[in-house]
Design a protein around this motif. Structure first.
Motif, PDB file in Angstrom:
ATOM      1  N   GLN A   1      54.738  44.765  43.420  1.00 17.99           N
ATOM      2  CA  GLN A   1      55.003  44.554  44.846  1.00 17.99           C
ATOM      3  C   GLN A   1      54.194  43.349  45.337  1.00 17.99           C
ATOM      4  O   GLN A   1      52.974  43.399  45.372  1.00 17.99           O
ATOM      5  N   GLU A   2      54.889  42.293  45.730  1.00 15.49           N
ATOM      6  CA  GLU A   2      54.185  41.070  46.110  1.00 15.49           C
ATOM      7  C   GLU A   2      53.304  41.270  47.352  1.00 15.49           C
ATOM      8  O   GLU A   2      52.225  40.680  47.447  1.00 15.49           O
ATOM      9  N   ASP A   3      53.731  42.117  48.276  1.00 16.57           N
ATOM     10  CA  ASP A   3      52.893  42.402  49.450  1.00 16.57           C
ATOM     11  C   ASP A   3      51.529  42.940  49.020  1.00 16.57           C
ATOM     12  O   ASP A   3      50.489  42.562  49.576  1.00 16.57           O
ATOM     13  N   THR A   4      51.545  43.829  48.030  1.00 18.87           N
ATOM     14  CA  THR A   4      50.292  44.403  47.518  1.00 18.87           C
ATOM     15  C   THR A   4      49.413  43.308  46.936  1.00 18.87           C
ATOM     16  O   THR A   4      48.189  43.300  47.152  1.00 18.87           O
ATOM     17  N   ASN A   5      50.011  42.363  46.240  1.00 17.79           N
ATOM     18  CA  ASN A   5      49.236  41.250  45.672  1.00 17.79           C
ATOM     19  C   ASN A   5      48.558  40.421  46.765  1.00 17.79           C
ATOM     20  O   ASN A   5      47.417  39.990  46.602  1.00 17.79           O
TER      21      ASN A   5
ATOM     22  N   ASP B   1      44.537  39.936  47.171  1.00 17.67           N
ATOM     23  CA  ASP B   1      43.959  38.591  47.211  1.00 17.67           C
ATOM     24  C   ASP B   1      43.128  38.374  48.477  1.00 17.67           C
ATOM     25  O   ASP B   1      42.059  37.772  48.419  1.00 17.67           O
ATOM     26  N   ALA B   2      43.617  38.873  49.596  1.00 22.16           N
ATOM     27  CA  ALA B   2      42.838  38.751  50.842  1.00 22.16           C
ATOM     28  C   ALA B   2      41.534  39.538  50.724  1.00 22.16           C
ATOM     29  O   ALA B   2      40.474  39.089  51.179  1.00 22.16           O
ATOM     30  N   ASP B   3      41.607  40.689  50.066  1.00 25.59           N
ATOM     31  CA  ASP B   3      40.429  41.544  49.880  1.00 25.59           C
ATOM     32  C   ASP B   3      39.348  40.834  49.068  1.00 25.59           C
ATOM     33  O   ASP B   3      38.153  40.995  49.314  1.00 25.59           O
ATOM     34  N   LEU B   4      39.773  40.019  48.097  1.00 30.23           N
ATOM     35  CA  LEU B   4      38.822  39.348  47.201  1.00 30.23           C
ATOM     36  C   LEU B   4      38.564  37.882  47.576  1.00 30.23           C
ATOM     37  O   LEU B   4      37.852  37.184  46.856  1.00 30.23           O
ATOM     38  N   SER B   5      39.122  37.431  48.685  1.00 29.54           N
ATOM     39  CA  SER B   5      39.049  36.004  49.024  1.00 29.54           C
ATOM     40  C   SER B   5      37.619  35.474  49.115  1.00 29.54           C
ATOM     41  O   SER B   5      37.358  34.308  48.814  1.00 29.54           O
ATOM     42  N   VAL B   6      36.676  36.342  49.476  1.00 28.19           N
ATOM     43  CA  VAL B   6      35.270  35.924  49.591  1.00 28.19           C
ATOM     44  C   VAL B   6      34.742  35.360  48.265  1.00 28.19           C
ATOM     45  O   VAL B   6      33.856  34.504  48.242  1.00 28.19           O
TER      46      VAL B   6
END
Length: 205
Positions: free
Chosen positions: A123-127, A131-136
């Motif tokens: 599911q691309e939304d999940t990706n 990615d936003a979660d790990l952007s830091v």
């Protein structure tokens, strides 16, 4: 727009019960403002929304992903290995109170659970959420260093001889992934810097 207003707007299509919306927001605000939260707090949510703003048009269900952001760390205990499961259960319960469609609740629950292992999703939304979660991880090293210090504070219950091996294991897990970021947008933006940052932290540990 404040997180509070964002949450209220998110809930308003599903219920006219303003008191319910206020209560749900108060719970989220209280949870993310708990004493031990130096990184997994409201600022983390703000940053995730900020990261996704640029790619909003590529996300098929922004409502679902928004609920997933609000609830993905609603339960957070540094000594627990089941935060994501507990957060997903909390989300399922609260979203049912809003009478959100069961299929959408399932999608949100699965997105929250996906933040546990950060594996590539069909599911691309999940990706995009992952990615936003790990952007830091891919920010400039000064910002990254602040993040590592805040994570260390969250795990202050553990002495270095326990914390450092655990942290190294997490970092090596990221480096062993085919790529840390799952979407082209985040990969292009953050992947190389993230790998540099992680390698440098491993060197410092």
């Amino acid at each position: 727009m404040s997180l509070k207003n964002q949450f209220e707007q998110l809930c308003s299509p599903f219920t006219e019960d303003q008191q319910l919306i206020r209560d749900l927001w108060k719970e989220i605000e209280t949870k993310y403002s708990e004493k031990g939260r130096h990184y997994h707090n409201l600022l983390h949510l703000e940053n995730m929304f900020s990261e996704l703003e640029t790619v909003k048009m590529k996300i098929s269900d922004f409502t679902a992903i928004s609920f997933s952001i609000f609830y993905h760390d609603v339960i957070y205990d540094a000594t627990s290995k089941s935060n994501e499961e507990k957060s997903a259960v909390k989300a399922e319960k609260r979203l049912a109170e809003l009478h959100i469609d069961k299929d959408k609740i399932t999608i949100i629950s699965e997105q929250i659970l996906a933040t546990k292992s950060h594996q590539h999703s069909d599911q691309e939304d999940t990706n995009y959420l992952l990615d936003a979660d790990l952007s830091v991880l891919g920010k400039d090293f000064k910002t990254y260093l602040e993040y590592t210090q805040n994570i260390r504070k969250e795990y202050s219950i553990y002495p270095d001889f326990l914390y450092k091996p655990g942290r190294k294991k997490v970092l090596k897990h990221f480096l062993e992934l085919e790529s840390i970021f799952k979407t082209e947008y985040f990969k292009d933006r953050y992947e190389s810097q993230a790998k540099e940052n992680i390698a440098e932290e491993l060197r410092l540990l």
